[in-house]
Design an enzyme around this catalytic site. Sequence first.
Site, mmCIF file in Angstrom:
data_model
loop_
_atom_site.group_PDB
_atom_site.id
_atom_site.type_symbol
_atom_site.label_atom_id
_atom_site.label_comp_id
_atom_site.label_asym_id
_atom_site.label_seq_id
_atom_site.Cartn_x
_atom_site.Cartn_y
_atom_site.Cartn_z
ATOM 1 N N ASP A 8 -81.461 -5.236 58.863
ATOM 2 C CA ASP A 8 -80.185 -4.521 58.800
ATOM 3 C C ASP A 8 -80.052 -3.977 57.380
ATOM 4 O O ASP A 8 -81.018 -4.001 56.593
ATOM 5 C CB ASP A 8 -79.023 -5.429 59.233
ATOM 6 C CG ASP A 8 -78.696 -6.512 58.214
ATOM 7 O OD1 ASP A 8 -79.427 -6.664 57.221
ATOM 8 O OD2 ASP A 8 -77.688 -7.224 58.419
ATOM 9 N N THR A 67 -78.682 -13.381 55.760
ATOM 10 C CA THR A 67 -78.995 -14.808 55.867
ATOM 11 C C THR A 67 -80.211 -15.081 56.739
ATOM 12 O O THR A 67 -80.750 -16.187 56.720
ATOM 13 C CB THR A 67 -77.829 -15.571 56.517
ATOM 14 O OG1 THR A 67 -77.655 -15.073 57.852
ATOM 15 C CG2 THR A 67 -76.545 -15.412 55.717
ATOM 16 N N GLY A 68 -80.581 -14.123 57.573
ATOM 17 C CA GLY A 68 -81.645 -14.322 58.556
ATOM 18 C C GLY A 68 -81.104 -14.843 59.881
ATOM 19 O O GLY A 68 -81.772 -14.737 60.911
ATOM 20 N N GLY A 70 -78.433 -13.909 61.841
ATOM 21 C CA GLY A 70 -78.110 -12.920 62.876
ATOM 22 C C GLY A 70 -79.362 -12.459 63.592
ATOM 23 O O GLY A 70 -79.395 -12.370 64.831
ATOM 24 N N HIS A 98 -96.687 -25.179 63.506
ATOM 25 C CA HIS A 98 -96.024 -26.026 64.504
ATOM 26 C C HIS A 98 -95.285 -25.247 65.585
ATOM 27 O O HIS A 98 -95.247 -25.689 66.728
ATOM 28 C CB HIS A 98 -95.016 -26.962 63.807
ATOM 29 C CG HIS A 98 -95.672 -28.026 62.994
ATOM 30 N ND1 HIS A 98 -94.973 -29.033 62.369
ATOM 31 C CD2 HIS A 98 -96.985 -28.246 62.692
ATOM 32 C CE1 HIS A 98 -95.813 -29.823 61.711
ATOM 33 N NE2 HIS A 98 -97.042 -29.366 61.890
ATOM 34 N N HIS A 133 -98.086 -29.507 69.695
ATOM 35 C CA HIS A 133 -97.122 -28.427 69.436
ATOM 36 C C HIS A 133 -97.100 -27.427 70.595
ATOM 37 O O HIS A 133 -96.051 -26.878 70.919
ATOM 38 C CB HIS A 133 -97.441 -27.734 68.117
ATOM 39 C CG HIS A 133 -97.376 -28.676 66.955
ATOM 40 N ND1 HIS A 133 -96.205 -29.274 66.560
ATOM 41 C CD2 HIS A 133 -98.348 -29.162 66.146
ATOM 42 C CE1 HIS A 133 -96.446 -30.062 65.526
ATOM 43 N NE2 HIS A 133 -97.750 -30.025 65.264
HETATM 44 C C1 RB5 Z 1 -74.337 -8.479 56.696
HETATM 45 O O1 RB5 Z 1 -73.262 -8.497 55.828
HETATM 46 C C2 RB5 Z 1 -74.718 -9.885 57.128
HETATM 47 O O2 RB5 Z 1 -73.707 -10.439 57.896
HETATM 48 C C3 RB5 Z 1 -76.022 -9.866 57.864
HETATM 49 O O3 RB5 Z 1 -76.997 -9.289 57.066
HETATM 50 C C4 RB5 Z 1 -76.595 -11.202 58.289
HETATM 51 O O4 RB5 Z 1 -76.582 -12.108 57.243
HETATM 52 C C5 RB5 Z 1 -76.047 -11.744 59.533
HETATM 53 O O5 RB5 Z 1 -76.482 -12.795 60.021
#
Ligand code: RB5
Length: 142
Positions: A8, A67-68, A70, A98, A133
């Site tokens: 994103d 954050t990874g 989403g 694993h 695994h």
């Molecule tokens: C975007 O602001 C943020 O929410 C997105 O990149 C992500 O971290 C969502 O999980």
Amino acid sequence: MKIGICSDHAGFEYKDRLKAHLESEGYEISDFGTHSTESMDYPDVAHPLAKAVEDGTVDLGIAMCGTGNGMAITLNKHQKIRAGLAWNTEIGELVKKHNNANILVMPARFIAFEEAVNITETWLNTAFEGGRHQKRIDKIPL
Ligand code: RB5
């Protein structure tokens, strides 16, 4: 090896830099977007990447958002996807060894770009261990 990549807006810069790095190493990269830092919704790129991995259009995938989470939550809705979140090289190794993750997910806002490169290289160059695994992975699909 053909790799699909997506992000994103939060992961856009790392995606483009990582894509260039991997291409310089000879990987064939399919870029599923996004293509700017303009705010967008991660499922719009995560679902197409997941489908491409599921149908074999690409061999593996890489996804990044802030954050990874989403990306991982969305990608793992797909039955054949094992999207693993990794924020250091040890986890990058274990998520292949694993979990045989077919999509690597990284938190662009929480790691340095050099760490993202190291995690990616580690994940790409690590083999799945199989054995116990594989038995566990076989129990994941609903
Ligand atoms: C975007 O602001 C943020 O929410 C997105 O990149 C992500 O971290 C969502 O999980």
